[in-house]
Design an enzyme around this catalytic site. Structure first.
Site, short mmCIF file in Angstrom:
data_model
loop_
_atom_site.label_atom_id
_atom_site.label_comp_id
_atom_site.label_asym_id
_atom_site.label_seq_id
_atom_site.Cartn_x
_atom_site.Cartn_y
_atom_site.Cartn_z
N GLY A 42 2.84 4.69 -12.74
CA GLY A 42 4.16 4.36 -13.25
C GLY A 42 4.95 3.54 -12.27
O GLY A 42 4.44 3.14 -11.22
N GLU A 58 4.24 -0.48 -17.17
CA GLU A 58 3.82 -0.08 -15.83
C GLU A 58 2.36 0.39 -15.80
O GLU A 58 1.62 0.04 -14.89
CB GLU A 58 4.73 1.01 -15.27
CG GLU A 58 6.05 0.50 -14.76
CD GLU A 58 5.96 -0.28 -13.46
OE1 GLU A 58 4.91 -0.24 -12.78
OE2 GLU A 58 6.95 -0.94 -13.11
N GLU A 62 -0.50 -1.46 -13.62
CA GLU A 62 -1.15 -0.75 -12.52
C GLU A 62 -2.62 -0.44 -12.77
O GLU A 62 -3.38 -0.33 -11.82
CB GLU A 62 -0.41 0.56 -12.22
CG GLU A 62 0.93 0.34 -11.56
CD GLU A 62 1.55 1.62 -11.03
OE1 GLU A 62 1.09 2.72 -11.37
OE2 GLU A 62 2.51 1.50 -10.24
N SER A 78 12.73 12.22 -6.27
CA SER A 78 11.93 11.92 -5.09
C SER A 78 12.88 11.27 -4.08
O SER A 78 13.29 10.12 -4.25
CB SER A 78 10.78 10.98 -5.44
OG SER A 78 10.06 10.64 -4.28
N GLU A 112 -6.32 2.10 -5.92
CA GLU A 112 -7.42 2.51 -6.78
C GLU A 112 -6.86 3.12 -8.05
O GLU A 112 -5.73 3.62 -8.05
CB GLU A 112 -8.30 3.56 -6.09
CG GLU A 112 -8.98 3.10 -4.81
CD GLU A 112 -9.79 4.22 -4.17
OE1 GLU A 112 -10.63 4.82 -4.85
OE2 GLU A 112 -9.55 4.49 -2.98
#
Length: 144
Positions: A42, A58, A62, A78, A112
């Protein structure tokens, strides 16, 4: 726009919980604040964008995976401090989503991307917020 690092205001971000064939889609973050950690894919909400549209964009940027995002299932702050200064502050909303198409590949700001079974999470070093979310939604099955 608010800067990601040392912002004037909190940033809103979205993630998408995508489970397909009893596997969860995860990415290894390539930038702070969670650099090197495996997490739900995200990123930041753009001005004028819905939560669902942001999650779909997103996740595609990604991972190369196309999804249909639905409702918010998990929210959290966060906040990373640097002494008495706020270095990062995100309000993150994770949405449930359905897999539509694609094979995982690392894109945008991730190192990754892949599908993982519940038995693989501990060895991966999945971040604690993601582990908490996956426990809350009952992601306890899948090949290891």
């Amino acid at each position: 726009m608010t800067n990601a690092e040392y912002p004037d205001l909190p940033r809103v971000a979205v993630g998408a919980v995508v489970i397909h064939n009893d596997l969860i889609l995860l990415v290894k973050r390539g930038k702070p604040p969670a650099k090197g950690e495996w997490a739900i894919p995200g990123g930041s909400l753009e001005l004028g964008e819905t939560l669902q549209a942001a999650a779909e964009r997103e996740i595609y940027e990604e991972t190369g995976i196309t999804i249909q995002a639905r409702k918010v299932i998990y929210t959290f702050d966060s906040i990373v401090m640097d002494g008495d200064r706020t270095r990062f502050h995100y309000v993150i909303l994770d949405l449930e989503a359905s897999y539509l198409a694609g094979e995982p590949r690392a894109g945008d700001d991730v190192l990754e991307a892949g599908w993982f079974g519940s038995g693989q999470l501990e060895a991966l070093g999945v971040n604690t917020r993601t582990l908490h979310l996956l426990t809350e939604i009952g992601f306890t099955r899948g090949p290891s």
